[in-house]
Design an enzyme around this catalytic site. Structure first.
Site, PDB file in Angstrom:
ATOM      1  N   ASP A 140       0.863  -1.170   0.000  1.00 34.26           N
ATOM      2  CA  ASP A 140       0.000   0.000   0.000  1.00 34.26           C
ATOM      3  C   ASP A 140       0.905   1.226   0.000  1.00 34.26           C
ATOM      4  O   ASP A 140       1.879   1.277   0.753  1.00 34.26           O
ATOM      5  CB  ASP A 140      -0.841  -0.006   1.280  1.00 34.26           C
ATOM      6  CG  ASP A 140      -2.252   0.450   1.037  1.00 34.26           C
ATOM      7  OD1 ASP A 140      -2.406   1.525   0.433  1.00 34.26           O
ATOM      8  OD2 ASP A 140      -3.187  -0.246   1.462  1.00 34.26           O
ATOM      9  N   ASP A 159      -3.264   4.643  -2.359  1.00 35.15           N
ATOM     10  CA  ASP A 159      -4.337   5.089  -1.465  1.00 35.15           C
ATOM     11  C   ASP A 159      -4.907   6.447  -1.911  1.00 35.15           C
ATOM     12  O   ASP A 159      -4.144   7.343  -2.286  1.00 35.15           O
ATOM     13  CB  ASP A 159      -3.717   5.228  -0.067  1.00 35.15           C
ATOM     14  CG  ASP A 159      -4.745   5.434   1.007  1.00 35.15           C
ATOM     15  OD1 ASP A 159      -5.538   4.529   1.252  1.00 35.15           O
ATOM     16  OD2 ASP A 159      -4.741   6.522   1.619  1.00 35.15           O
ATOM     17  N   GLU A 196      -6.686   3.394  -5.882  1.00 33.45           N
ATOM     18  CA  GLU A 196      -7.971   3.579  -5.198  1.00 33.45           C
ATOM     19  C   GLU A 196      -8.454   4.959  -5.610  1.00 33.45           C
ATOM     20  O   GLU A 196      -7.944   5.967  -5.110  1.00 33.45           O
ATOM     21  CB  GLU A 196      -7.806   3.489  -3.680  1.00 33.45           C
ATOM     22  CG  GLU A 196      -9.158   3.550  -2.979  1.00 33.45           C
ATOM     23  CD  GLU A 196      -9.101   4.022  -1.525  1.00 33.45           C
ATOM     24  OE1 GLU A 196     -10.018   3.708  -0.772  1.00 33.45           O
ATOM     25  OE2 GLU A 196      -8.157   4.744  -1.147  1.00 33.45           O
ATOM     26  N   HIS A 202     -10.912  -3.348   3.766  1.00 34.94           N
ATOM     27  CA  HIS A 202     -10.833  -2.938   5.168  1.00 34.94           C
ATOM     28  C   HIS A 202     -11.669  -1.686   5.472  1.00 34.94           C
ATOM     29  O   HIS A 202     -11.669  -1.216   6.596  1.00 34.94           O
ATOM     30  CB  HIS A 202      -9.362  -2.678   5.511  1.00 34.94           C
ATOM     31  CG  HIS A 202      -8.788  -1.575   4.681  1.00 34.94           C
ATOM     32  ND1 HIS A 202      -8.585  -1.702   3.321  1.00 34.94           N
ATOM     33  CD2 HIS A 202      -8.434  -0.314   4.989  1.00 34.94           C
ATOM     34  CE1 HIS A 202      -8.125  -0.576   2.840  1.00 34.94           C
ATOM     35  NE2 HIS A 202      -8.017   0.286   3.832  1.00 34.94           N
ATOM     36  N   ASP A 203     -12.314  -1.116   4.451  1.00 32.16           N
ATOM     37  CA  ASP A 203     -13.151   0.065   4.656  1.00 32.16           C
ATOM     38  C   ASP A 203     -14.638  -0.257   4.553  1.00 32.16           C
ATOM     39  O   ASP A 203     -15.470   0.594   4.839  1.00 32.16           O
ATOM     40  CB  ASP A 203     -12.844   1.136   3.592  1.00 32.16           C
ATOM     41  CG  ASP A 203     -11.434   1.676   3.704  1.00 32.16           C
ATOM     42  OD1 ASP A 203     -10.896   1.708   4.821  1.00 32.16           O
ATOM     43  OD2 ASP A 203     -10.870   2.060   2.663  1.00 32.16           O
TER      44      ASP A 203
HETATM   45  C1  GLC Z   1      -8.174   4.927   2.025  1.00 32.01           C
HETATM   46  C2  GLC Z   1      -7.931   3.715   2.900  1.00 32.01           C
HETATM   47  C3  GLC Z   1      -8.536   3.967   4.243  1.00 32.01           C
HETATM   48  C4  GLC Z   1      -7.818   5.149   4.860  1.00 32.01           C
HETATM   49  C5  GLC Z   1      -7.916   6.366   3.947  1.00 32.01           C
HETATM   50  C6  GLC Z   1      -6.948   7.430   4.349  1.00 32.01           C
HETATM   51  O1  GLC Z   1      -9.499   5.099   1.701  1.00 32.01           O
HETATM   52  O2  GLC Z   1      -8.451   2.573   2.275  1.00 32.01           O
HETATM   53  O3  GLC Z   1      -8.450   2.861   5.096  1.00 32.01           O
HETATM   54  O4  GLC Z   1      -8.380   5.435   6.109  1.00 32.01           O
HETATM   55  O5  GLC Z   1      -7.626   6.067   2.612  1.00 32.01           O
HETATM   56  O6  GLC Z   1      -5.627   7.055   4.089  1.00 32.01           O
END
Ligand code: GLC
Length: 558
Positions: A100, A205, A272, A335-336
Site C-alpha cells: 500500500d 491510497d 484507489e 478494510h473500509d
Molecule cells: C483509504 C484507505 C482507508 C484510509 C484512507 C486514508 O481510503 O483505504 O483505510 O483510512 O484512505 O488514508
C-alpha cells in the site's frame, strides 16, 4: 511479453490487513512474522499476489494509513529484516507482493510536518498546503472545502504562524503538496526504494485526492447526501475542486514512468480512485500509459445486489468502458467496507455463487482476508471504536446503519482478527489470554479455517476449487466474455461464456431459491465445477434437451 501475458492481468489478489491476520508475538496484534507463518495457507488456497495494507512506521491513529516514516516498518509489525524475509519467502513461493502506498498525506507526527509547522520560513514549509484564512481577520478557513468523511472544514488552524493547513481525510493526516517538485521527487524515490527491494507493485491510497485547485475555488452545494462510488459528491457538497483534477490524471502517468523503469519483472499499479467511469478511465492514461488498473467498487457492500439482471448490467458497463487491453477488477470487500456476506444474511450458498462469479469474470479478483471462509461483519460501539471514523460519529443517533443502507460508521466490523481455528482467540494469537486488538466474534467457533478445511463442501474449499479451475483453464484468463441470452430465466439466472482459441467454457449461476430447467447449449456437456461439491455431472433431460440447475447453484461446464 505480449499484452495478454502480463502477470498482473491474470493474477488473483488477496488483501491482508496486517494487524488482523496472524499474531506471532502474543500481544494481540498481527505482524509480519505471523504472515510469514501463514504463507503456505495462501499458496495452498491458490493465491498468486498479496496486497498488504500499510505496515510502515506510524502512530496508528488510522492504523497505518497515517505514516510517519515511509521507508521503515512499524515496530509492532516487525523489522526491516522481517520485511525482507517476508518478501523472499513470497518470491520463493512464486507469489507477488503489492504494498500500500499512501502518497496523498503523511501523519501529523511525520518529522516533515513537524518541521513544516514550526515556522513560515522552514525549508519544509511548502511540503504541505498552508494558506492564510479568509479576509478580514484570517480566522476562518481559506475556503469551504470539507473533509472526505464529514461536514467539518478540511483546514486546521495553527496559531504560531497564523495560517491554515489542508487535510482531505482526518486532521491527523495532512495532505502533501505535490505542486512542490521536492515532494514529488522524494515520494518517487520512496517508490524506487521499495521497488529496488523487489516489491512487485503498489496499491495507491486515495489517489484521486493528490491535487487540489490552485486557486482554492469554493465547492458548490448539491442535494446528494450519501457518498457513492460513481460520483465524488457527498454530504451536500460537490468535490469538483479537491478531487480528480487534470493534474492528478497526469500524475498517474508520472507514476507509471517510475514503474516502467523496472522491467524484470514488470511492476504493477492499482489506484484507489472514486469518480464517474469516465474519470476512472482517465487514470489509465490516453494510451494505457497510466495506472494498470483501478478498483471498481460496484459490487462492494455499499451496493449489495443479488440480482442477475443488475449484475449483468454492471458487468456489461464495465466491459464496455474497459475493453481489452484494459483490465477491470472485481472487489466485494476491503478494510473500509462491511463484509459482503453479511448483506447476504451470511448465507454460504449465496456467497458461493458470488465467488464463482468473481473468479470466472475477465479481470483481477480481489479477495479480502476472511472472505474465503465467510467471516461475518461484526457490530462495534462507535464510542469505543478503534477506527477513528467511528469515534467521529459517536454522537450520531443511529449507532450503525450497516444493514439498512450499506454504510458502516465504524470500520472495525470488517477488521476483526482472522479466524484460524475454534480454540480461544481463534488461533489468531499464540497467547490465549491476551485481549486481541479487536474482539473476535463468537462465530469463530464454526467459521474458521481448520473446520472448513476438513469439510469438502465448505466455502473455503469452494474457493480453493475455483482458484484451481481459474489457473488451469486458459478461457478463464483470456479477454473474451459473452453473455448467454436466457429469456424468461434472466431474472433468476446469469449465464456467460468465456472464450479462448482452444477452449470454450459456459458459466451458469442460479440466483433463485428454485431449481431451473435450462436449455442445453451443447451435446454432452462436461461439468468441471459445481458449487455443490458432490455433483459430478449435469442431469440432462434428453426429451426436451434441457439440464437442471439446483437452487443457488453455480456451475462451469465445457
Ligand atoms: C483509504 C484507505 C482507508 C484510509 C484512507 C486514508 O481510503 O483505504 O483505510 O483510512 O484512505 O488514508
Amino acid at each position: 511479453m505480449t499484452e495478454n501475458q502480463k502477470w498482473w492481468m491474470n493474477t488473483t489478489v488477496y488483501q491482508i490487513y496486517p494487524r488482523s491476520f496472524k499474531d506471532s508475538t502474543g500481544n494481540g496484534i498481527g505482524d509480519l512474522r505471523g504472515i510469514i507463518n501463514k504463507l503456505d495457507y495462501l499458496k495452498d488456497l491458490g493465491i498468486e499476489t498479496v496486497w498488504f495494507s500499510p505496515f510502515f512506521e506510524s502512530p496508528q491513529r488510522d492504523h497505518g494509513y497515517d505514516i510517519s516514516n515511509f521507508r521503515d516498518i512499524a515496530p509492532e509489525y516487525g523489522t526491516m529484516q522481517d520485511f525482507d524475509h517476508l518478501l523472499k519467502e513470497m518470491h520463493d513461493r512464486d507469489m507477488k507482493m503489492v504494498c500500500d502506498f499512501v502518497l496523498n498525506h503523511s501523519s501529523i507526527d511525520h518529522p516533515w510536518f513537524i518541521d513544516s509547522a514550526s515556522s513560515k520560513d522552514n525549508p519544509k514549509r511548502d511540503w504541505y498546503i498552508w494558506r492564510d484564512g479568509k479576509k478580514p481577520g484570517g480566522k476562518k478557513p481559506p475556503n469551504n472545502w470539507k473533509t472526505m468523511k464529514g461536514f467539518d472544514p478540511a483546514w486546521m488552524y495553527f496559531e504560531n504562524t497564523d495560517q491554515w493547513v489542508y487535510f482531505h481525510f482526518l486532521p491527523s493526516m495532512i495532505d502533501l503538496n505535490y505542486r512542490n517538485p521536492e515532494v514529488k521527487e522524494e515520494m518517487f524515490n520512496t517508490m524506487r526504494f521499495w521497488l529496488d527491494k523487489g516489491v512487485d507493485g503498489f496499491r495507491l491510497d486515495i489517489l484521486h485526492a493528490i491535487y487540489e485547485d490552485e486557486q482554492l475555488r469554493d465547492d458548490k452545494f448539491t442535494f446528494q447526501i450519501l457518498p457513492s462510488d460513481k460520483n465524488t459528491a457527498a454530504l451536500f457538497r460537490r468535490h469538483k475542486y479537491d478531487l480528480n483534477l487534470p493534474e492528478t490524471f497526469n500524475f498517474a502517468m508520472d507514476l507509471r514512468k517510475v514503474m516502467d523503469e523496472y522491467t524484470d519483472p514488470e511492476r504493477f499499479l492499482i489506484g484507489e480512485v472514486v469518480g464517474t467511469i469516465e474519470e476512472m478511465r482517465k487514470y489509465y492514461g490516453p494510451n494505457n500509459n497510466g495506472l494498470h488498473t483501478t478498483f471498481l467498487f460496484e459490487f462492494t457492500s455499499t451496493s449489495p445486489s443479488f440480482k442477475p439482471e443488475k449484475i449483468a448490467e454492471v458487468i456489461s458497463r464495465i466491459e464496455k468502458a474497459l475493453p481489452h487491453p484494459y483490465t477491470p477488477t472485481y472487489v466485494y470487500g476491503n478494510h473500509d467496507r462491511s463484509r459482503y456476506i453479511s448483506f447476504l444474511k451470511n448465507k454460504i450458498d449465496k456467497a458461493k455463487i458470488l465467488a464463482t462469479l468473481q473468479l470466472t469474470l475477465r479481470g483481477i479478483p480481489f479477495i479480502y482476508y476472511g472472505e474465503e471462509i465467510g467471516m461475518h461483519n461484526t457490530m462495534f460501539k462507535l464510542k469505543t471504536s478503534e477506527d477513528p471514523i467511528g469515534r467521529k460519529y459517536a454522537m450520531f443517533p443511529i449507532p450503525q446503519l450497516t444493514s439498512l443502507i450499506g454504510v458502516s460508521l465504524t470500520r472495525d466490523g470488517c477488521r476483526t482478527p482472522m479466524q484460524w481455528n475454534d480454540e480461544h482467540n481463534a488461533g489468531f494469537s499464540p497467547n490465549k489470554n491476551v485481549k486481541t486488538w479487536l474482539k473476535i466474534p463468537d462465530s469463530y467457533k464454526k467459521i474458521n479455517v481448520k473446520s472448513e478445511n476438513d469439510d469438502p463442501n465448505s466455502l473455503l474449499n469452494c474457493y480453493k476449487r475455483l482458484f484451481k479451475i481459474r489457473r488451469d483453464n486458459s478461457a478463464l484468463q483470456e479477454r473474451k466474455l459473452e453473455f448467454i441470452e436466457l429469456g424468461k430465466f434472466s431474472q433468476k439466472c446469469l449465464a456467460y461464456k468465456r472464450i479462448h482459441e482452444t477452449q470454450l467454457l459456459y458459466i451458469f449461476l442460479n440466483f433463485s431459491d428454485r431449481s431451473l430447467e435450462l436449455p442445453s447449449l451443447k451435446e454432452n456437456p462436461k461439468l468441471i465445477f459445481s458449487t455443490i461439491y458432490s455433483k459430478s455431472r449435469l442431469e440432462i433431460d434428453s426429451n426436451n434437451n434441457s439440464f437442471k440447475l439446483d437452487s443457488y447453484e453455480g456451475i462451469i461446464f465445457k
